[in-house]
Design a protein around this motif. Structure first.
Motif, PDB file in Angstrom:
ATOM      1  N   MET A   1      -9.470   2.567  33.842  1.00 53.80           N
ATOM      2  CA  MET A   1      -8.606   1.541  34.335  1.00 53.80           C
ATOM      3  C   MET A   1      -8.990   0.162  33.735  1.00 53.80           C
ATOM      4  SD  MET A   1      -7.033   2.350  37.834  1.00 53.80           S
ATOM      5  CE  MET A   1      -8.175   2.863  38.872  1.00 53.80           C
ATOM      6  N   SER A   2      -8.097  -0.657  33.663  1.00 57.52           N
ATOM      7  CA  SER A   2      -8.229  -1.923  32.934  1.00 57.52           C
ATOM      8  C   SER A   2      -8.898  -3.023  33.872  1.00 57.52           C
ATOM      9  CB  SER A   2      -7.139  -2.833  32.533  1.00 57.52           C
ATOM     10  OG  SER A   2      -6.152  -3.251  33.627  1.00 57.52           O
ATOM     11  N   GLY A   3      -8.951  -2.783  35.186  1.00 56.15           N
ATOM     12  CA  GLY A   3      -9.783  -3.773  36.088  1.00 56.15           C
ATOM     13  C   GLY A   3      -8.657  -4.832  36.576  1.00 56.15           C
ATOM     14  N   GLU A   4      -9.097  -5.940  37.194  1.00 61.82           N
ATOM     15  CA  GLU A   4      -8.278  -6.938  37.628  1.00 61.82           C
ATOM     16  C   GLU A   4      -7.613  -7.997  36.708  1.00 61.82           C
ATOM     17  OE1 GLU A   4      -7.286  -6.593  40.772  1.00 61.82           O
ATOM     18  OE2 GLU A   4      -7.940  -4.548  40.711  1.00 61.82           O
ATOM     19  N   SER A   5      -8.502  -8.071  35.647  1.00 64.34           N
ATOM     20  CA  SER A   5      -8.243  -9.274  34.825  1.00 64.34           C
ATOM     21  C   SER A   5      -7.136  -9.002  33.890  1.00 64.34           C
ATOM     22  CB  SER A   5      -9.483  -9.569  34.137  1.00 64.34           C
ATOM     23  OG  SER A   5      -9.833  -8.559  33.337  1.00 64.34           O
ATOM     24  N   HIS A   6      -6.724  -8.080  33.359  1.00 64.66           N
ATOM     25  CA  HIS A   6      -5.843  -8.073  32.314  1.00 64.66           C
ATOM     26  C   HIS A   6      -4.807  -6.826  32.376  1.00 64.66           C
ATOM     27  CE1 HIS A   6      -9.345  -9.789  30.191  1.00 64.66           C
ATOM     28  NE2 HIS A   6      -8.369 -10.042  29.259  1.00 64.66           N
ATOM     29  N   GLU A  85       0.139  -2.017  33.646  1.00 67.36           N
ATOM     30  CA  GLU A  85      -1.381  -2.346  34.361  1.00 67.36           C
ATOM     31  C   GLU A  85      -2.307  -1.587  33.555  1.00 67.36           C
ATOM     32  OE1 GLU A  85      -1.912  -3.523  37.130  1.00 67.36           O
ATOM     33  OE2 GLU A  85       0.135  -4.131  37.756  1.00 67.36           O
ATOM     34  N   ASP A  86      -2.202  -0.632  32.770  1.00 67.84           N
ATOM     35  CA  ASP A  86      -3.386  -0.036  32.092  1.00 67.84           C
ATOM     36  C   ASP A  86      -2.926   0.990  31.290  1.00 67.84           C
ATOM     37  OD1 ASP A  86      -2.895   2.546  33.787  1.00 67.84           O
ATOM     38  OD2 ASP A  86      -4.310   1.444  35.308  1.00 67.84           O
ATOM     39  N   ILE A  87      -3.847   1.695  30.322  1.00 65.15           N
ATOM     40  CA  ILE A  87      -3.275   2.519  29.434  1.00 65.15           C
ATOM     41  C   ILE A  87      -3.079   3.953  29.974  1.00 65.15           C
ATOM     42  CG2 ILE A  87      -4.444   4.024  27.424  1.00 65.15           C
ATOM     43  CD1 ILE A  87      -6.332   1.862  26.915  1.00 65.15           C
ATOM     44  N   GLU A  88      -3.294   4.352  31.094  1.00 68.70           N
ATOM     45  CA  GLU A  88      -2.864   5.371  31.872  1.00 68.70           C
ATOM     46  C   GLU A  88      -1.332   5.484  32.163  1.00 68.70           C
ATOM     47  OE1 GLU A  88      -7.376   5.683  31.902  1.00 68.70           O
ATOM     48  OE2 GLU A  88      -5.816   4.058  32.614  1.00 68.70           O
ATOM     49  N   ASP A 160     -12.942  -5.827  27.537  1.00 68.61           N
ATOM     50  CA  ASP A 160     -14.426  -6.248  27.150  1.00 68.61           C
ATOM     51  C   ASP A 160     -15.009  -5.896  25.781  1.00 68.61           C
ATOM     52  OD1 ASP A 160     -15.127  -3.574  27.554  1.00 68.61           O
ATOM     53  OD2 ASP A 160     -16.389  -4.104  29.160  1.00 68.61           O
ATOM     54  N   ALA A 161     -13.607  -5.240  25.082  1.00 68.74           N
ATOM     55  CA  ALA A 161     -14.146  -4.794  23.629  1.00 68.74           C
ATOM     56  C   ALA A 161     -14.903  -3.648  23.684  1.00 68.74           C
ATOM     57  CB  ALA A 161     -14.688  -5.715  23.015  1.00 68.74           C
ATOM     58  N   SER A 162     -15.342  -2.780  24.737  1.00 70.26           N
ATOM     59  CA  SER A 162     -15.836  -1.646  24.717  1.00 70.26           C
ATOM     60  C   SER A 162     -14.801  -0.486  24.258  1.00 70.26           C
ATOM     61  CB  SER A 162     -16.718  -1.259  26.065  1.00 70.26           C
ATOM     62  OG  SER A 162     -15.891  -1.090  27.145  1.00 70.26           O
ATOM     63  N   ALA A 163     -15.512   0.835  23.809  1.00 73.25           N
ATOM     64  CA  ALA A 163     -14.489   1.922  23.973  1.00 73.25           C
ATOM     65  C   ALA A 163     -13.878   2.260  25.352  1.00 73.25           C
ATOM     66  CB  ALA A 163     -15.167   3.074  23.239  1.00 73.25           C
ATOM     67  N   TYR A 164     -12.719   2.745  25.412  1.00 71.75           N
ATOM     68  CA  TYR A 164     -12.097   3.043  26.324  1.00 71.75           C
ATOM     69  C   TYR A 164     -11.883   4.580  26.500  1.00 71.75           C
ATOM     70  CZ  TYR A 164      -8.428   2.518  30.219  1.00 71.75           C
ATOM     71  OH  TYR A 164      -7.687   2.480  31.502  1.00 71.75           O
ATOM     72  N   ARG A 165     -12.383   5.061  27.596  1.00 69.39           N
ATOM     73  CA  ARG A 165     -12.021   6.347  27.893  1.00 69.39           C
ATOM     74  C   ARG A 165     -10.865   6.669  28.856  1.00 69.39           C
ATOM     75  NH1 ARG A 165     -15.483  11.070  27.726  1.00 69.39           N
ATOM     76  NH2 ARG A 165     -14.917  12.628  29.505  1.00 69.39           N
ATOM     77  N   ILE A 166      -9.870   7.295  28.348  1.00 70.31           N
ATOM     78  CA  ILE A 166      -8.763   7.710  28.894  1.00 70.31           C
ATOM     79  C   ILE A 166      -8.898   8.755  29.971  1.00 70.31           C
ATOM     80  CG2 ILE A 166      -6.386   8.384  28.940  1.00 70.31           C
ATOM     81  CD1 ILE A 166      -6.492   7.184  26.059  1.00 70.31           C
ATOM     82  N   ASP A 167      -8.361   8.257  31.294  1.00 70.67           N
ATOM     83  CA  ASP A 167      -8.567   9.220  32.390  1.00 70.67           C
ATOM     84  C   ASP A 167      -7.363  10.146  32.351  1.00 70.67           C
ATOM     85  OD1 ASP A 167      -8.452  10.546  34.892  1.00 70.67           O
ATOM     86  OD2 ASP A 167      -9.071   8.961  36.025  1.00 70.67           O
ATOM     87  N   ARG A 168      -7.536  11.461  31.749  1.00 71.35           N
ATOM     88  CA  ARG A 168      -6.258  12.435  31.484  1.00 71.35           C
ATOM     89  C   ARG A 168      -5.889  12.894  32.722  1.00 71.35           C
ATOM     90  NH1 ARG A 168      -4.399  11.493  26.186  1.00 71.35           N
ATOM     91  NH2 ARG A 168      -6.065  11.031  24.953  1.00 71.35           N
ATOM     92  N   ASP A 169      -6.727  13.185  33.520  1.00 73.19           N
ATOM     93  CA  ASP A 169      -6.181  13.791  34.849  1.00 73.19           C
ATOM     94  C   ASP A 169      -5.066  12.620  35.679  1.00 73.19           C
ATOM     95  OD1 ASP A 169      -7.483  15.851  34.633  1.00 73.19           O
ATOM     96  OD2 ASP A 169      -8.999  15.243  35.634  1.00 73.19           O
TER      97      ASP A 169
END
Length: 194
Positions: A1-6, A85-88, A160-169
């Motif tokens: 998830m993206s967190g609270e900031s974006h 809210e996020d990629i998921e 934060d520019a790190s690789a994003y791991r998508i939570d498929r579940d």
């Protein structure tokens, strides 16, 4: 998830095979309001830009188009700009339900693209992108490939520019929740022309 900031922004762009009012893109035209409503009802949807002169949400600035429009014979193309809210949440909407059915038929309505169909980028909460932001990010993705400033679902980045791991579940759970919210819209799809 993206967190609270974006929030996650998405801009997409294509070119139709015929003018918007033509019969060749009637299937797109009939599905467009269903897709906007399905997005509005979807988990994680924040908002979308409207279009100048069209009833609905306010436009997020003057609508501009990427350089890929040049030489097409058109002065505009189908495009959208929205926040999630996020990629998921965006994945759950994009690849299931009403929108997935439209994607299945997109080749009938749009010319074959040599550019990315969409771009994703993060926006600080409380800010919304303008159309020009979406255009510049799509062109950046086309020119330089995925980066923290402009990416896609295949190679995503966190704020934060790190690789994003998508939570498929989580995507599956959100898609199921969206289906329960959009049943009546899905019922309207059978019989619509392509």
């Amino acid at each position: 998830m993206s967190g609270e900031s974006h929030h996650l922004a998405i801009y997409n762009f294509g070119i139709h095979v015929a003018p918007y009012e033509a019969g060749e893109v009637e299937g797109f035209r009939l599905r467009e309001p269903l897709n906007f409503e399905a997005a509005r009802r979807a988990c994680g949807y924040v908002g979308r830009s409207g279009y100048d002169g069209v009833a609905g949400p306010e436009s997020w600035g003057d609508q501009t188009f990427p350089r890929f429009l040049k030489g097409s014979g058109y002065d505009s193309g189908p495009s959208s700009l929205s926040l999630w809210e996020d990629i998921e949440s965006l994945l759950a909407f994009t690849y299931s339900g009403v929108h997935a059915e439209a994607l299945k038929n997109a080749r009938a309505w749009n010319v074959r693209q040599s550019w990315p169909p969409l771009v994703l980028f993060w926006m600080p909460r409380g800010h919304r992108p303008g159309w020009s932001d979406g255009v510049s990010r799509l062109e950046l993705l086309a020119d330089e490939g995925a980066s923290p400033a402009a990416f896609d679902f295949k190679r995503a980045f966190a704020p934060d520019a790190s690789a994003y791991r998508i939570d498929r579940d989580r995507v599956k759970r959100l898609a199921a929740e969206n289906a329960s919210r959009n049943g009546a819209l899905l019922d309207r799809l059978p019989g619509l022309p392509v």
